[in-house]
Design a protein around this motif. Structure first.
Motif, PDB file in Angstrom:
ATOM      1  N   HIS A 157      -8.118 -93.107  77.142  1.00 60.22           N
ATOM      2  CA  HIS A 157      -6.903 -92.971  77.955  1.00 60.22           C
ATOM      3  C   HIS A 157      -6.732 -94.167  78.886  1.00 60.22           C
ATOM      4  O   HIS A 157      -5.635 -94.726  79.013  1.00 60.22           O
ATOM      5  CB  HIS A 157      -6.957 -91.669  78.758  1.00 60.22           C
ATOM      6  N   TYR A 158      -7.824 -94.575  79.517  1.00 55.50           N
ATOM      7  CA  TYR A 158      -7.731 -95.720  80.435  1.00 55.50           C
ATOM      8  C   TYR A 158      -7.399 -97.005  79.682  1.00 55.50           C
ATOM      9  O   TYR A 158      -6.535 -97.776  80.102  1.00 55.50           O
ATOM     10  CB  TYR A 158      -9.030 -95.888  81.221  1.00 55.50           C
ATOM     11  N   LEU A 159      -8.079 -97.229  78.558  1.00 56.03           N
ATOM     12  CA  LEU A 159      -7.814 -98.441  77.787  1.00 56.03           C
ATOM     13  C   LEU A 159      -6.365 -98.477  77.285  1.00 56.03           C
ATOM     14  O   LEU A 159      -5.705 -99.518  77.320  1.00 56.03           O
ATOM     15  CB  LEU A 159      -8.771 -98.530  76.600  1.00 56.03           C
ATOM     16  N   MET A 160      -5.856 -97.319  76.833  1.00 57.44           N
ATOM     17  CA  MET A 160      -4.496 -97.275  76.283  1.00 57.44           C
ATOM     18  C   MET A 160      -3.434 -97.467  77.356  1.00 57.44           C
ATOM     19  O   MET A 160      -2.384 -98.051  77.102  1.00 57.44           O
ATOM     20  CB  MET A 160      -4.270 -95.963  75.541  1.00 57.44           C
ATOM     21  N   THR A 161      -3.699 -96.963  78.551  1.00 54.54           N
ATOM     22  CA  THR A 161      -2.729 -97.147  79.630  1.00 54.54           C
ATOM     23  C   THR A 161      -2.831 -98.540  80.249  1.00 54.54           C
ATOM     24  O   THR A 161      -2.027 -98.891  81.122  1.00 54.54           O
ATOM     25  CB  THR A 161      -2.914 -96.081  80.733  1.00 54.54           C
ATOM     26  N   HIS A 162      -3.797 -99.310  79.807  1.00 54.13           N
ATOM     27  CA  HIS A 162      -3.936-100.712  80.244  1.00 54.13           C
ATOM     28  C   HIS A 162      -4.165-101.588  79.004  1.00 54.13           C
ATOM     29  O   HIS A 162      -5.075-102.415  78.965  1.00 54.13           O
ATOM     30  CB  HIS A 162      -5.091-100.862  81.221  1.00 54.13           C
ATOM     31  N   ALA A 163      -3.336-101.374  77.992  1.00 53.47           N
ATOM     32  CA  ALA A 163      -3.500-102.055  76.709  1.00 53.47           C
ATOM     33  C   ALA A 163      -3.383-103.568  76.845  1.00 53.47           C
ATOM     34  O   ALA A 163      -2.686-104.086  77.730  1.00 53.47           O
ATOM     35  CB  ALA A 163      -2.459-101.538  75.715  1.00 53.47           C
TER      36      ALA A 163
ATOM     37  N   ARG B  94     -16.415-111.187  73.899  1.00 54.94           N
ATOM     38  CA  ARG B  94     -17.759-111.668  74.242  1.00 54.94           C
ATOM     39  C   ARG B  94     -17.800-112.252  75.658  1.00 54.94           C
ATOM     40  O   ARG B  94     -16.989-113.100  76.023  1.00 54.94           O
ATOM     41  CB  ARG B  94     -18.201-112.727  73.235  1.00 54.94           C
ATOM     42  N   GLY B  95     -18.751-111.770  76.431  1.00 51.90           N
ATOM     43  CA  GLY B  95     -18.935-112.271  77.787  1.00 51.90           C
ATOM     44  C   GLY B  95     -17.945-111.733  78.796  1.00 51.90           C
ATOM     45  O   GLY B  95     -18.018-112.076  79.982  1.00 51.90           O
ATOM     46  N   ALA B  96     -17.010-110.865  78.347  1.00 50.39           N
ATOM     47  CA  ALA B  96     -15.977-110.377  79.255  1.00 50.39           C
ATOM     48  C   ALA B  96     -15.908-108.852  79.318  1.00 50.39           C
ATOM     49  O   ALA B  96     -15.831-108.271  80.392  1.00 50.39           O
ATOM     50  CB  ALA B  96     -14.617-110.942  78.864  1.00 50.39           C
ATOM     51  N   GLY B  97     -15.912-108.197  78.139  1.00 50.21           N
ATOM     52  CA  GLY B  97     -15.808-106.741  78.149  1.00 50.21           C
ATOM     53  C   GLY B  97     -15.078-106.209  76.931  1.00 50.21           C
ATOM     54  O   GLY B  97     -15.278-106.701  75.814  1.00 50.21           O
ATOM     55  N   TYR B  98     -14.192-105.254  77.143  1.00 54.59           N
ATOM     56  CA  TYR B  98     -13.493-104.585  76.050  1.00 54.59           C
ATOM     57  C   TYR B  98     -11.994-104.508  76.327  1.00 54.59           C
ATOM     58  O   TYR B  98     -11.552-104.534  77.478  1.00 54.59           O
ATOM     59  CB  TYR B  98     -14.018-103.154  75.853  1.00 54.59           C
ATOM     60  N   ARG B  99     -11.241-104.389  75.237  1.00 53.79           N
ATOM     61  CA  ARG B  99      -9.811-104.124  75.372  1.00 53.79           C
ATOM     62  C   ARG B  99      -9.333-103.385  74.131  1.00 53.79           C
ATOM     63  O   ARG B  99      -9.960-103.426  73.073  1.00 53.79           O
ATOM     64  CB  ARG B  99      -9.014-105.422  75.521  1.00 53.79           C
ATOM     65  N   ILE B 100      -8.206-102.710  74.284  1.00 56.00           N
ATOM     66  CA  ILE B 100      -7.543-102.111  73.137  1.00 56.00           C
ATOM     67  C   ILE B 100      -6.300-102.943  72.858  1.00 56.00           C
ATOM     68  O   ILE B 100      -5.591-103.349  73.780  1.00 56.00           O
ATOM     69  CB  ILE B 100      -7.184-100.629  73.373  1.00 56.00           C
TER      70      ILE B 100
END
Length: 240
Positions: free
Chosen positions: A166-172, A220-226
């Protein structure tokens, strides 16, 4: 009257189990003690607890084996598990999380910290009820009905994976560091290690399936995103 949260303590050392039980009881919890894997399964079959405190080293089957089994069973797969163990190195912590534990606390620990972690996993158990639907490409999440679909396929996610998605999708399209995700999704990153995020991202990808999981990118080196070629659209039920 509000029912006291039930906590199953699976610990073979009576002194430690009693100390935990007394502190839980004094802080509004209803503890039950099992000293080995067999009695733990009996207690679990009788009454489903709200949280399980699970020792790694047990007579009979280990806590690691029990965590894997309970995560694989439909009745117990969503019950939060906190591993209790003297094995404190990083690989052991990773093994515990990979087995299905939601948190990991190494002995010796303070009862104050243990209580904080129990409260934390209980807060995370149910996702925030934020009305509306968010969609990224063919992936859709309805926070009001707790439903996730990819195209016409319904997907089943655990509570933490649901909140993470939910958090990733609301901050795609934005890249989020592990620390940011801990702060926004867990809300109690003082107690939770960043490696926990990797474990739950792995679970989320597995739940999404082969196609939809590609939308969760590791930067890499930063994190994740959707990400998707389709712009995320949020339809708030409250909006006109």
């Amino acid at each position: 009257m509000r029912q006291q949260p039930r906590v199953l303590i699976v610990e073979d050392e009576p002194a430690i189990a009693e100390l935990i039980a007394v502190n839980l009881r004094h802080n509004g919890f209803c503890p039950t003690w099992a000293m080995d894997s067999a009695s733990a399964q009996i207690e679990l079959d009788a009454v489903l607890p709200d949280v399980i405190l699970l020792d790694w080293m047990l007579p009979g089957e280990s806590g690691l084996v029990l965590a894997k089994r309970w995560r694989a069973h439909s009745r117990t797969k969503d019950v939060p598990i906190i591993m209790l163990t003297a094995r404190g190195d990083e690989q052991d912590r990773v093994s515990g999380l990979d087995a299905g534990a939601d948190d990991y606390i190494a002995k010796p620990f303070s009862t104050k910290e243990l209580l904080a972690r129990v409260r934390a996993v209980l807060r995370r158990r149910a996702p925030e009820q934020v009305g509306g639907v968010v969609a990224v490409g063919a992936l859709s999440l309805d926070a009001s009905t707790y439903r996730v679909t990819y195209g016409d396929e319904a997907l089943k996610l655990g509570p933490t994976e649901f909140k993470l998605l939910h958090y990733l999708m609301t901050h795609a399209e934005r890249v989020h560091s592990r620390a940011q995700l801990l702060d926004k999704v867990w809300g109690d990153h003082v107690f939770i290690e960043e490696r926990t995020v990797d474990v739950h991202v792995k679970r989320l990808r597995e739940a999404l399936g082969a196609t939809a999981s590609l939308m969760i990118e590791t930067v890499r080196g930063a994190g994740y995103r959707i990400t998707s070629q389709v712009t995320a659209v949020v339809k708030s039920k409250a909006s006109a």
